[in-house]
Every structure is written in C-alpha cells, then in structure tokens.
Motif scaffolding. Structure first.
Motif, PDB file in Angstrom:
ATOM      1  N   PRO A 101       0.935  -1.076  -0.029  1.00 38.08           N
ATOM      2  CA  PRO A 101       0.098   0.064  -0.104  1.00 38.08           C
ATOM      3  C   PRO A 101       1.173   1.355  -0.093  1.00 38.08           C
ATOM      4  CG  PRO A 101       0.065  -1.132   2.474  1.00 38.08           C
ATOM      5  CD  PRO A 101       1.039  -2.120   1.175  1.00 38.08           C
ATOM      6  N   ARG A 102       0.438   2.699  -0.401  1.00 37.53           N
ATOM      7  CA  ARG A 102       0.111   3.261  -1.187  1.00 37.53           C
ATOM      8  C   ARG A 102       0.380   4.490   0.494  1.00 37.53           C
ATOM      9  NH1 ARG A 102       3.881   2.683  -5.911  1.00 37.53           N
ATOM     10  NH2 ARG A 102       4.790   4.802  -6.377  1.00 37.53           N
ATOM     11  N   THR A 103      -0.683   4.495   1.125  1.00 41.61           N
ATOM     12  CA  THR A 103      -1.799   5.048   2.096  1.00 41.61           C
ATOM     13  C   THR A 103      -2.427   4.567   3.145  1.00 41.61           C
ATOM     14  OG1 THR A 103      -3.517   4.770   0.495  1.00 41.61           O
ATOM     15  CG2 THR A 103      -2.187   6.346  -0.608  1.00 41.61           C
ATOM     16  N   GLU A 108      -5.597  -0.610   4.886  1.00 42.70           N
ATOM     17  CA  GLU A 108      -6.843  -1.068   5.329  1.00 42.70           C
ATOM     18  C   GLU A 108      -7.530  -1.874   4.325  1.00 42.70           C
ATOM     19  OE1 GLU A 108      -7.575   3.057   8.690  1.00 42.70           O
ATOM     20  OE2 GLU A 108      -8.996   2.343   6.201  1.00 42.70           O
ATOM     21  N   VAL A 109      -7.310  -1.623   3.202  1.00 41.14           N
ATOM     22  CA  VAL A 109      -8.231  -2.429   2.366  1.00 41.14           C
ATOM     23  C   VAL A 109      -6.766  -4.204   1.955  1.00 41.14           C
ATOM     24  CG1 VAL A 109      -7.622  -2.719  -0.391  1.00 41.14           C
ATOM     25  CG2 VAL A 109      -8.871  -0.464   0.626  1.00 41.14           C
ATOM     26  N   LEU A 110      -6.246  -3.693   2.180  1.00 41.61           N
ATOM     27  CA  LEU A 110      -5.869  -4.856   1.791  1.00 41.61           C
ATOM     28  C   LEU A 110      -5.358  -5.970   3.353  1.00 41.61           C
ATOM     29  CD1 LEU A 110      -2.569  -6.362   1.262  1.00 41.61           C
ATOM     30  CD2 LEU A 110      -1.176  -5.070   2.316  1.00 41.61           C
ATOM     31  N   GLU A 111      -5.173  -5.849   3.941  1.00 47.81           N
ATOM     32  CA  GLU A 111      -5.866  -6.152   5.337  1.00 47.81           C
ATOM     33  C   GLU A 111      -6.957  -7.129   5.638  1.00 47.81           C
ATOM     34  OE1 GLU A 111      -4.683  -3.344   8.226  1.00 47.81           O
ATOM     35  OE2 GLU A 111      -5.956  -3.591   9.417  1.00 47.81           O
ATOM     36  N   GLU A 112      -8.215  -6.214   4.777  1.00 49.46           N
ATOM     37  CA  GLU A 112      -9.323  -6.719   4.371  1.00 49.46           C
ATOM     38  C   GLU A 112      -9.251  -8.176   3.392  1.00 49.46           C
ATOM     39  OE1 GLU A 112     -11.951  -4.005   2.732  1.00 49.46           O
ATOM     40  OE2 GLU A 112     -12.992  -5.782   1.211  1.00 49.46           O
TER      41      GLU A 112
END
Ligand code: AMP
Length: 194
Positions: A101-103, A108-112
């Motif tokens: 991620p870069r933000t 949070e999307v990656l965790e999801e």
C-alpha cells in the motif's frame, strides 16, 4: 526449485511481505532479488500500471495522466488492481508487494483482502539527500525533475504515515538502504528470518 536450493533464505517461506520505501530507495530491485531467492512473485503495482498504459487498456487510459504528474492513482482503482492480482494462483503460496500500500486506506484494503495484517513490512530507509541524488541519476526520459520532486513530496505526505501505522501494529522492520544492493538484500533476508 527445492526449498533447500534457495541459498541464503533456505527454509524461510514468506506469505505476505510488504516492501515500503521512498522512490529511489531501491525497493523494486530488492523485491525482484528476494522474489527470486524466496520463490514467490514480486508484485509491483507501478509495473502493472505501466504495462496497462503501454497496452492502452481501459485501466491504462484512466491512470496515464495522473501517473505522469507523479501523484497517486485513486485508492478505489488500486484496490481493484491489487484484489485481482492477489487472487491469481501464483500468489497463493506467498508474495512480496512492491509499491502497495501507499496510503493508510490502501493498508486497510490490504488487511481486508488478506483477512489480517501482512506478515512483515520492511522499510528500506534512505536519507532524503541521497534519494534526490539517486532519482536525478536514474531519471527516466519522460520524467522531469519536477515530477521526481513531486513523487518525493507525495511519498512524504501520503505514504510516510504508513511507517507509523505499521510500527504501531508491531509489523515494521527497518533496513538501512544506504548500502550496496547485496548488503541490503542480506539485511532484508536476515530481518525476515527473524
Ligand atoms: P512506482 O513504479 O511504484 O513508483 O509507481 C509509479 C506510479 O504508479 C506512481 O507514481 C503512481 O502514480 C502509480 N502507483 C503505483 N502504485 C500505486 C499505489 N499503490 N497507489 C497509487 N498509485 C500508485
């Protein structure tokens, strides 16, 4: 390749490793070296987007303008790109992420997607003066100094907060990137093996 043939990292199997670092830190080079040594794909979102631009796909046409300025592609588009890529079979056994991620919302999307945190986040740390020197040295034909400086500025504003984000969660491992390529690779491998 048998696990025993993987040299310096024999016996270590990464699941989800994120390489974090400013433009010019050498994290892309490190991702490729580690991917080869560990036998998992290095997933570079920058490379994926550049390929899309070259192909002239719908995604490419959408991101071309923003990439040319040095700013970031929007989080929703990146979520789609990464979700699709991580669903491919070659990522099932493990992967290295270079450039995502870069933000914080992307983290949070990656965790999801992963159903939890990544296994490790490696920060390739390089002093700012050295970054500017390196960036100007490896300037791509279509990059102006202005775009390079914008990339560094965007990193400071939008991506650097991830350092604290992952540190707070006990996931951050920092490696001194102001050394030769093999020295940095060895340091990352050592950190990953814990
Ligand atoms: P890179 O090769 O990783 O420096 O990426 C090149 C360009 O692609 C960046 O300057 C951004 O415009 C775009 N890009 C790559 N990855 C991302 C990401 N995770 N989020 C937003 N934009 C990205």
């Amino acid at each position: 390749m048998a696990v025993a043939d993987k040299g310096a990292v024999a016996g270590y199997s990464p699941r989800s490793v994120v390489l974090l670092g400013p433009p010019g830190s050498g994290k892309g080079t490190q991702a490729e070296i580690l991917a080869r040594d560990l036998g998992v794909p290095a997933i570079s979102t920058g490379d994926m987007l550049r390929e899309a631009v070259e192909e002239g796909s719908e995604l490419g046409r959408k991101v071309e303008g923003i990439m040319a300025t040095g700013d970031l592609v929007d989080d929703a588009t990146m979520a789609r790109v990464v979700r699709e890529r991580l669903a491919k079979p070659d990522a099932a056994a493990g992967f290295l992420l270079d450039g995502y991620p870069r933000t914080v919302p992307q983290a949070e999307v990656l965790e999801e997607i992963l159903g939890g945190h990544p296994q490790a986040v490696i920060l390739v740390d390089v002093p700012e003066e050295e970054l500017v020197r390196r960036a100007l040295g490896r300037q791509r034909a279509d990059d102006t100094e202005e775009v390079i400086r914008e990339r560094l500025r965007v990193y400071g504003n939008k991506t650097a907060p991830l350092v604290g984000y992952y540190r707070d969660r006990g996931l951050l491992r920092t490696v001194d990137g102001h050394r030769s390529i093999p020295e940095v690779s060895t340091a990352i491998t050592r950190v990953l093996r814990g």
